[in-house]
Write an enzyme that holds these catalytic residues in place. Structure first.
Site, mmCIF file in Angstrom:
data_model
loop_
_atom_site.group_PDB
_atom_site.id
_atom_site.type_symbol
_atom_site.label_atom_id
_atom_site.label_comp_id
_atom_site.label_asym_id
_atom_site.label_seq_id
_atom_site.Cartn_x
_atom_site.Cartn_y
_atom_site.Cartn_z
ATOM 1 N N SER A 14 -3.239 -3.334 4.415
ATOM 2 C CA SER A 14 -3.942 -2.391 3.541
ATOM 3 C C SER A 14 -5.446 -2.599 3.686
ATOM 4 O O SER A 14 -5.925 -3.726 3.679
ATOM 5 C CB SER A 14 -3.541 -2.605 2.086
ATOM 6 O OG SER A 14 -4.444 -1.902 1.256
ATOM 7 N N ASN A 57 0.007 1.384 8.860
ATOM 8 C CA ASN A 57 -0.632 1.669 7.575
ATOM 9 C C ASN A 57 -1.716 2.757 7.784
ATOM 10 O O ASN A 57 -1.809 3.335 8.860
ATOM 11 C CB ASN A 57 -1.246 0.360 7.027
ATOM 12 C CG ASN A 57 -1.181 0.299 5.516
ATOM 13 O OD1 ASN A 57 -1.532 1.264 4.840
ATOM 14 N ND2 ASN A 57 -0.735 -0.817 4.972
ATOM 15 N N PHE A 60 -3.628 -1.740 -4.558
ATOM 16 C CA PHE A 60 -2.426 -2.443 -5.040
ATOM 17 C C PHE A 60 -2.308 -2.426 -6.573
ATOM 18 O O PHE A 60 -2.060 -3.458 -7.200
ATOM 19 C CB PHE A 60 -2.389 -3.903 -4.561
ATOM 20 C CG PHE A 60 -2.158 -4.102 -3.090
ATOM 21 C CD1 PHE A 60 -1.758 -3.063 -2.262
ATOM 22 C CD2 PHE A 60 -2.331 -5.369 -2.520
ATOM 23 C CE1 PHE A 60 -1.541 -3.272 -0.898
ATOM 24 C CE2 PHE A 60 -2.112 -5.589 -1.167
ATOM 25 C CZ PHE A 60 -1.723 -4.536 -0.352
ATOM 26 N N ASN A 91 -7.104 7.168 0.313
ATOM 27 C CA ASN A 91 -6.831 6.410 -0.916
ATOM 28 C C ASN A 91 -7.467 5.041 -0.850
ATOM 29 O O ASN A 91 -7.579 4.428 0.208
ATOM 30 C CB ASN A 91 -5.317 6.309 -1.170
ATOM 31 C CG ASN A 91 -4.709 5.036 -0.615
ATOM 32 O OD1 ASN A 91 -4.736 3.974 -1.245
ATOM 33 N ND2 ASN A 91 -4.187 5.119 0.609
ATOM 34 N N LYS A 145 4.105 -5.166 8.235
ATOM 35 C CA LYS A 145 3.440 -3.859 8.349
ATOM 36 C C LYS A 145 2.025 -4.035 8.870
ATOM 37 O O LYS A 145 1.235 -4.789 8.288
ATOM 38 C CB LYS A 145 3.425 -3.163 6.992
ATOM 39 C CG LYS A 145 2.852 -1.753 7.062
ATOM 40 C CD LYS A 145 3.252 -0.945 5.873
ATOM 41 C CE LYS A 145 2.646 0.437 5.913
ATOM 42 N NZ LYS A 145 3.021 1.212 4.742
ATOM 43 N N ASN A 178 -7.560 -1.727 1.471
ATOM 44 C CA ASN A 178 -8.156 -1.654 0.131
ATOM 45 C C ASN A 178 -8.141 -2.960 -0.654
ATOM 46 O O ASN A 178 -8.481 -2.980 -1.830
ATOM 47 C CB ASN A 178 -7.464 -0.549 -0.672
ATOM 48 C CG ASN A 178 -7.595 0.790 0.023
ATOM 49 O OD1 ASN A 178 -8.686 1.136 0.479
ATOM 50 N ND2 ASN A 178 -6.511 1.506 0.149
ATOM 51 N N THR A 179 -7.695 -4.036 -0.018
ATOM 52 C CA THR A 179 -7.805 -5.367 -0.618
ATOM 53 C C THR A 179 -8.697 -6.143 0.330
ATOM 54 O O THR A 179 -8.322 -6.358 1.492
ATOM 55 C CB THR A 179 -6.421 -6.027 -0.769
ATOM 56 O OG1 THR A 179 -5.659 -5.268 -1.705
ATOM 57 C CG2 THR A 179 -6.522 -7.465 -1.257
#
Ligand code: FMN
Length: 338
Positions: A178, A249, A116, A112, A220, A180-181
């Protein structure tokens, strides 16, 4: 009757994100009608005391599935002892363009790069207030920063969400992992982590005095860091008296799915290929943290045995996401017996 055995082939024929949206919409309706408990009644064993909270069982919903906080009681009645909503940022954002969610079926995995997508903290808290009615488990709120906020100002975003969430959450998870940021994982380097986490812990003390309630803070972390970084971070976590570490994560590594046609998709990989990697991080953390900070283990749990391995590596609680997509709600029931 295993309802998911019928539902899964139908859902898996749809685009992954569409299936995800439909399922959440269905759950929300069922929750409103008060019929969610038929899905899979919770089987709690002994309550587990951790972070000063009483968890009805050891299995939680990992962040990222209920990003908007619309389905807390729905997931609770599926048997989860705790539900982590989010990641939530100060302002609503759409996330990355679609497609951004891919099933890697042969490996029981997901890639994925959602980025966010969430309704912003104000709306999410409204949603949570409505959807938690009747929920008897522990509610975690997972917070992050907006994409447009540079790392130098990240603390403002986290503090904003922290203050807003404080009276709503049983615990707050600070997500710095994450993939993805852009640049988010830099916040896990020991220097940045101190600059971020120390003021958050100070803020907790202030809010504790103001409200009379002490909300535990968890961090996390990602599964891709080296042993030295885990060691340095662990020292910091002990010094700052963090209440828990959520490990881990998703991974940016593709080592275990190199041959797959989807392996070149950017994003975080979750599910079975992550299992071993996350266990290794948990074991290293456990050695470094010396039982001073508890660990919530997440990454690739598909069975009771997988969850037991996480507990043996040093976790006290576990969370699932991808396993729920592949195995269905019966997995929750199995894990609640741990
Ligand atoms: C589609 C998707 C979205 C996710 N979004 C978030 C998120 O917003 N915040 C977060 O902390 N973790 C997020 N995660 C990571 C999960 O919480 C979990 O740490 C990871 O998927 C490993 O667990 P699993 O193998 O059981 O899925 C997401 C995972 C997936 C698959």
């Amino acid at each position: 009757m295993n309802f998911y055995k019928i539902a899964r082939p139908i859902l898996f024929r749809l685009d992954a994100e569409r299936a995800h949206d439909l399922t959440l919409r269905g759950l929300r309706i069922a929750q409103r009608l008060g019929i969610t408990s038929f899905l899979s009644p919770g089987h709690s064993k002994e309550p587990v005391k951790l972070m000063g909270l009483n968890f009805p069982n050891r299995v939680g919903l990992a962040a990222g599935l209920d990003k908007s906080g619309n389905c807390v009681a729905g997931f609770g009645s599926m048997g989860f002892g705790f539900v982590e909503v989010g990641t939530i940022t100060p302002v609503a954002q759409e996330g990355n363009p679609r497609p951004r969610l891919f099933r890697v079926r042969e490996h029981e995995a997901i890639i994925n790069r959602m980025g966010f997508n969430n309704p912003g903290i104000e709306t999410a808290l409204d949603n949570i207030q409505k959807s938690r009615k009747g929920f008897e488990g522990i509610l975690g709120i997972n917070i992050g920063k907006n994409k447009k906020t540079p790392n130098e100002n990240a603390l403002d975003d986290y503090l904003h969400c922290f203050r807003k969430s404080y009276t709503h959450a049983d615990y707050i998870a600070v997500n710095v992992s994450s993939p993805n940021t852009s640049g988010l994982r830099e916040l896990q380097t020991p220097k940045f982590a101190r600059e971020l986490l120390s003021p958050i812990m100070d803020e907790r003390e202030k809010l504790k005095e103001e409200t009379g309630k002490s909300v535990p803070v968890a961090v996390k972390i990602d599964p891709d860091m080296g042993t030295d970084q885990i060691k340095e971070l662990s020292e910091l976590f002990i010094e700052l008296e963090l209440d828990a570490i959520i490990a881990t994560n998703t991974t940016v590594s593709r080592d275990s799915i190199n041959d797959h046609r989807l392996s070149t998709e950017t994003g975080g990989l979750s599910g079975s290929p992550l299992n071993e990697k996350s266990n290794e991080v948990i074991a290293k953390l456990h050695t470094e943290l010396k039982d001073k900070v508890p660990i919530i283990g997440v990454g690739g749990i598909n069975s009771k045995e997988d969850a037991q391995e996480k507990l043996s590596a040093g976790a006290s609680l576990v969370q699932i996401y991808t396993g729920l997509i592949y195995q269905g709600p019966s997995l929750i029931k199995e894990l609640a017996e741990l």
